[in-house]
Design an enzyme around this catalytic site. Structure first.
Site, mmCIF file in Angstrom:
data_model
loop_
_atom_site.group_PDB
_atom_site.id
_atom_site.type_symbol
_atom_site.label_atom_id
_atom_site.label_comp_id
_atom_site.label_asym_id
_atom_site.label_seq_id
_atom_site.Cartn_x
_atom_site.Cartn_y
_atom_site.Cartn_z
ATOM 1 N N ASP A 1 0.592 -1.195 0.603
ATOM 2 C CA ASP A 1 0.372 -0.230 -0.247
ATOM 3 C C ASP A 1 0.901 1.763 0.029
ATOM 4 O OD1 ASP A 1 -2.021 2.199 0.372
ATOM 5 O OD2 ASP A 1 -2.892 1.005 2.737
ATOM 6 N N ASP B 1 -3.207 2.913 -5.760
ATOM 7 C CA ASP B 1 -2.203 2.926 -5.433
ATOM 8 C C ASP B 1 -1.944 1.496 -3.865
ATOM 9 O OD1 ASP B 1 -4.274 3.088 -3.715
ATOM 10 O OD2 ASP B 1 -3.249 4.445 -2.245
ATOM 11 N N GLU B 2 -2.053 0.792 -4.468
ATOM 12 C CA GLU B 2 -2.377 -0.533 -3.448
ATOM 13 C C GLU B 2 -2.461 -2.128 -4.360
ATOM 14 O OE1 GLU B 2 -5.039 -1.132 -0.129
ATOM 15 O OE2 GLU B 2 -6.626 0.533 -1.133
#
Length: 187
Positions: A12, A105-106
């Protein structure tokens, strides 16, 4: 991790949109940065300086401005964040073909078998985080466990810029002692 048990990483990016903005504009370093604008907008991301004032993602911008009127509020640049995300995802794909992005983003990475032939998920996570820092200029946190659920929870434990491993033999005790609010998907 042991044989015949899946090894899952959850990686993350830390305060992703805000971190990209800080990377691209060093004058923002040390300031409360909130990505989200407009009277009816919502916060897309807040850096850790802004979070000290209680600002969180998905919060209405007007509420964030009331909490920290001195913060820097920026309009999201999704095209820029998407480009950065592509580079991060390529780093993941260099390690394993089993990458499941959750958002820009993850992602979850199944590293039970990996392209590096590295049996240590902790070392793989360190290497991934190092490459992201060196190649993209951003920090990431990682969680390592036997399934996506516990890996996701683990990635939040040592944020920002940290990682946490929950070995197979500790998963049940870890979950038994976890507050329900920490469960992924439970508000």
């Amino acid at each position: 991790m042991s044989e015949n048990i899946a090894t899952i990483l959850h990686v993350d990016m830390d305060a992703f949109y805000a971190s990209v903005e800080e990377r691209d504009n060093p004058k923002l370093k040390g300031k409360a940065v909130v990505v989200g604008a407009g009277k009816r907008g919502v916060v897309s991301a807040a850096n850790y300086e802004a979070r000290k004032f209680g600002i969180r993602a998905a919060m209405p911008v007007y509420k964030a401005k009331a909490l920290a009127p001195h913060a820097v509020f920026l309009t999201p640049d999704i095209a820029k964040y998407s480009e950065v995300s592509k580079h991060v995802m390529q780093i993941f794909n260099d390690v394993t073909p089993y990458v499941e992005p959750i958002s820009l983003d993850e992602a979850f990475l199944d590293v039970t078998e990996n392209k590096m032939n590295n049996p240590s998920a902790s070392l793989l996570a360190q290497e991934i985080r190092k490459r992201i820092k060196e190649e993209v200029g951003l920090n990431a946190s990682a969680g390592i466990s036997i399934n996506k659920f516990t890996a996701k929870i683990a990635s939040d434990i040592n944020k920002p810029n940290g990682q946490k491993t929950i070995p197979p033999e500790d998963v049940l005790d870890f979950l038994k002692n976890l507050q329900i609010e920490k469960f992924f998907g439970v508000g």
